[in-house]
Scaffold this active site. Structure first.
Site, PDB file in Angstrom:
ATOM      1  N   ASP A 109      -2.779  -2.981  -4.578  1.00  0.00           N
ATOM      2  CA  ASP A 109      -1.825  -4.044  -4.908  1.00  0.00           C
ATOM      3  C   ASP A 109      -1.327  -4.158  -5.648  1.00  0.00           C
ATOM      4  OD1 ASP A 109      -2.822  -4.706  -2.223  1.00  0.00           O
ATOM      5  OD2 ASP A 109      -3.517  -6.124  -2.642  1.00  0.00           O
TER       6      ASP A 109
ATOM      7  N   HIS B 151      -0.007 -10.548  -5.283  1.00  0.00           N
ATOM      8  CA  HIS B 151       0.880 -10.187  -4.614  1.00  0.00           C
ATOM      9  C   HIS B 151       2.112 -11.601  -5.532  1.00  0.00           C
ATOM     10  CE1 HIS B 151      -0.137  -7.564  -1.975  1.00  0.00           C
ATOM     11  NE2 HIS B 151      -0.941  -8.375  -1.385  1.00  0.00           N
TER      12      HIS B 151
ATOM     13  N   HIS C   8       1.013  -1.409  -0.234  1.00  0.00           N
ATOM     14  CA  HIS C   8       0.116  -0.026  -0.041  1.00  0.00           C
ATOM     15  C   HIS C   8       0.844   1.408  -0.046  1.00  0.00           C
ATOM     16  CE1 HIS C   8      -3.719  -2.603   1.983  1.00  0.00           C
ATOM     17  NE2 HIS C   8      -2.600  -3.234   0.572  1.00  0.00           N
TER      18      HIS C   8
ATOM     19  N   HIS D  75      -9.174  -1.933  -4.761  1.00  0.00           N
ATOM     20  CA  HIS D  75      -7.585  -3.070  -3.884  1.00  0.00           C
ATOM     21  C   HIS D  75      -6.839  -3.401  -4.633  1.00  0.00           C
ATOM     22  CE1 HIS D  75      -5.965  -2.339  -0.434  1.00  0.00           C
ATOM     23  NE2 HIS D  75      -5.415  -4.308  -1.115  1.00  0.00           N
TER      24      HIS D  75
END
Length: 316
Positions: free
Chosen positions: A247, A270, A85, A243
């Protein structure tokens, strides 16, 4: 292109600090941001119980884990977790050089988005430096797949993200969000999107000793009835995919420079983001390092290839 308003590198004007808790360890942590010289890049200085701090560069080569968050360093040793973030705010606002001191092993989760970092950086102010900003320009498509999930970079005259997610929960379902990136768009459309999870998963993580700092104050939580249980509801109707884009920005900021190209992903995370970035930077025919040149006032900028900085991001 995404950051055409400033052809030169930037840092902060003054030092600024934030405090909060780590979402996984649940421990209090303070983080301090200081201006850094041109060509420094983004450097984390991790404090260790009174011992000498250890520096970790915000580069893909330093990634040590991607299971629940993005971790720089050795997860069994000196590391800093949940950097995504913060790195998204740095990328989205076009900050090139920064020293980040952390007195723990996690970046504070704050409200689960990048908004607090944006506000802190704006309070500190931005300083333009005397060295040209360098970009990673994508020259050819690069793609990676993992089952039904995939991510790819494609040539594009700008900085663009196209992210799509697909969850079984009717509270989320299939959502997509696509936009070119510049500081204004990042602040308005992406920075406030919070991390999210399912109550059943949060309870399982708590039992395993993870997500100890997670709460309704820093996460959007979906209950067993497939409804958002946060009293205030969502900040955007499609906050979930926004969101995921946040990321993605944070993970790709570990390239070490903004890129000129389009990043696309489907059911990413991720681990996939990091793998796609490694795939791009491992192929020297897939990208080049460029900077802007303006020959006449008012004319559109041209990009020229340049020699790479000393902290070259492809040194994997």
């Amino acid at each position: 292109m995404g950051f055409e308003s400033n052809d030169y590198q930037t840092t902060l004007k003054s030092r600024i600090s934030l405090s909060g808790v780590g979402v996984h360890g649940g421990q209090p942590v303070s983080i301090h941001f200081s201006p850094a010289d041109a060509d420094t890049g983004i450097v984390f200085s991790v404090m260790r119980d009174g011992r000498q701090p250890v520096e970790l560069r915000a580069l893909v080569s330093e990634i040590g884990g991607t299971d629940l968050c993005t971790v720089l360093g050795d997860p069994a040793g000196v590391h800093v977790a949940t950097v995504e973030h913060l790195m998204a705010a740095i990328f989205g606002l076009g900050i090139d050089n920064l020293l980040i001191e952390v007195d723990g092993s996690e970046v504070p989760i704050l409200d689960g988005s990048a908004e607090s970092f944006v506000h802190a950086f704006e309070r500190a102010g931005f300083e333009t430096q005397s060295i040209k900003r360098r970009y990673i320009r994508v020259l050819k498509p690069v793609r990676i797949e993992n089952g039904a999930s995939w991510a790819e970079f494609r040539p594009y005259d700008g900085t663009r993200f196209e992210v799509e997610i697909d969850f079984d929960s009717p509270a989320i379902g299939r959502q997509s969000f696509a936009t070119d990136i510049n500081p204004g768009i990042f602040r308005r459309d992406i920075s406030r999107a919070r991390t999210f999870g399912f109550m059943k998963d949060v309870e399982r993580l708590w039992a395993a000793g993870y997500a100890l700092g997670s709460s309704l104050e820093n996460s959007v939580v979906i209950g067993d009835d497939h409804r958002v249980i946060n009293m205030e509801g969502l900040r955007h109707p499609d906050e979930f995919v926004r969101h995921k884009m946040l990321d993605s920005l944070g993970d790709l900021a570990l390239a070490g420079a903004c890129f000129i190209g389009c990043f696309r992903s489907f059911r990413g995370g991720h681990k996939l983001n990091a793998a796609a970035l490694r795939r791009l930077l491992s192929d020297r025919t897939a990208f080049e390092i460029v900077e802007t040149t303006r020959r006449e006032r008012g004319r559109m900028a041209e990009m020229i290839a340049v020699n790479a900085p000393v902290y070259a991001p492809w040194m994997l």
